[in-house]
Design a protein around this motif. Sequence first.
Motif, PDB file in Angstrom:
ATOM      1  N   LEU A  82      48.980 -46.990  64.982  1.00 50.02           N
ATOM      2  CA  LEU A  82      48.391 -48.314  64.755  1.00 50.02           C
ATOM      3  C   LEU A  82      47.014 -48.214  64.107  1.00 50.02           C
ATOM      4  N   VAL A  83      46.204 -47.265  64.560  1.00 47.62           N
ATOM      5  CA  VAL A  83      44.879 -47.072  63.947  1.00 47.62           C
ATOM      6  C   VAL A  83      45.039 -46.658  62.485  1.00 47.62           C
ATOM      7  N   GLY A  84      45.979 -45.756  62.202  1.00 48.97           N
ATOM      8  CA  GLY A  84      46.224 -45.330  60.825  1.00 48.97           C
ATOM      9  C   GLY A  84      46.668 -46.486  59.939  1.00 48.97           C
ATOM     10  N   LEU A  85      47.575 -47.312  60.457  1.00 48.18           N
ATOM     11  CA  LEU A  85      48.018 -48.482  59.679  1.00 48.18           C
ATOM     12  C   LEU A  85      46.873 -49.458  59.459  1.00 48.18           C
ATOM     13  N   PHE A  86      46.036 -49.628  60.482  1.00 52.48           N
ATOM     14  CA  PHE A  86      44.866 -50.497  60.334  1.00 52.48           C
ATOM     15  C   PHE A  86      43.926 -49.961  59.256  1.00 52.48           C
ATOM     16  N   LEU A  87      43.692 -48.648  59.247  1.00 56.22           N
ATOM     17  CA  LEU A  87      42.815 -48.065  58.227  1.00 56.22           C
ATOM     18  C   LEU A  87      43.378 -48.273  56.824  1.00 56.22           C
ATOM     19  N   LEU A 112      41.303 -45.642  52.955  1.00 55.64           N
ATOM     20  CA  LEU A 112      42.661 -45.168  52.678  1.00 55.64           C
ATOM     21  C   LEU A 112      42.785 -43.665  52.927  1.00 55.64           C
ATOM     22  N   VAL A 113      41.817 -42.913  52.468  1.00 50.93           N
ATOM     23  CA  VAL A 113      41.838 -41.462  52.686  1.00 50.93           C
ATOM     24  C   VAL A 113      41.761 -41.155  54.184  1.00 50.93           C
ATOM     25  N   SER A 114      40.933 -41.888  54.919  1.00 52.22           N
ATOM     26  CA  SER A 114      40.836 -41.683  56.368  1.00 52.22           C
ATOM     27  C   SER A 114      42.178 -41.916  57.046  1.00 52.22           C
ATOM     28  N   GLY A 115      42.868 -42.984  56.646  1.00 55.22           N
ATOM     29  CA  GLY A 115      44.179 -43.263  57.218  1.00 55.22           C
ATOM     30  C   GLY A 115      45.187 -42.182  56.898  1.00 55.22           C
TER      31      GLY A 115
END
Length: 144
Positions: A82-87, A112-115
């Motif tokens: 969920l955190v990745g999708l939010f990022l 985007l790179v962080s995700g």
Amino acid sequence: MARGVESIRRTALGTLGALLLLIGVALLVLPGPGLLLVFAGVVLLARAVPALDRFVAPVRVRAMRAAEESVSSRWRIAGSVLVGLFLLAAGVAWGLVPELPYSGWATGASLLVSGLVLFALLVWSHRRVQAARRGSPPPPGGQR
């Protein structure tokens, strides 16, 4: 000539290691793979400054333990996804919506790179833990 190349190599490793270490320390309190980046920074710094080699093993142990804990339950995996999708969504929003503070593709691209990095490390951690549970050696790139 060889001493000059070695000096440049050590300076580059030290600079990159310090940068990864600083980003990793920041990510200890922000969402992201902080401990793994701290580990990568310490490894590079130890290559540039051999006296720092004694810090590699303790940081490796803590980073690998944190990677294992990040995929220890379905809830943690779901939270990370969920955190990745939010990022990723925030990166697109910051790139496209000019009314947002600090809007633009520079901010959007960093989100985007962080995700993407979060997803890559999540997959790596999951594969590593699954390999350890099966009793096979972990995938390349880490030790148990």
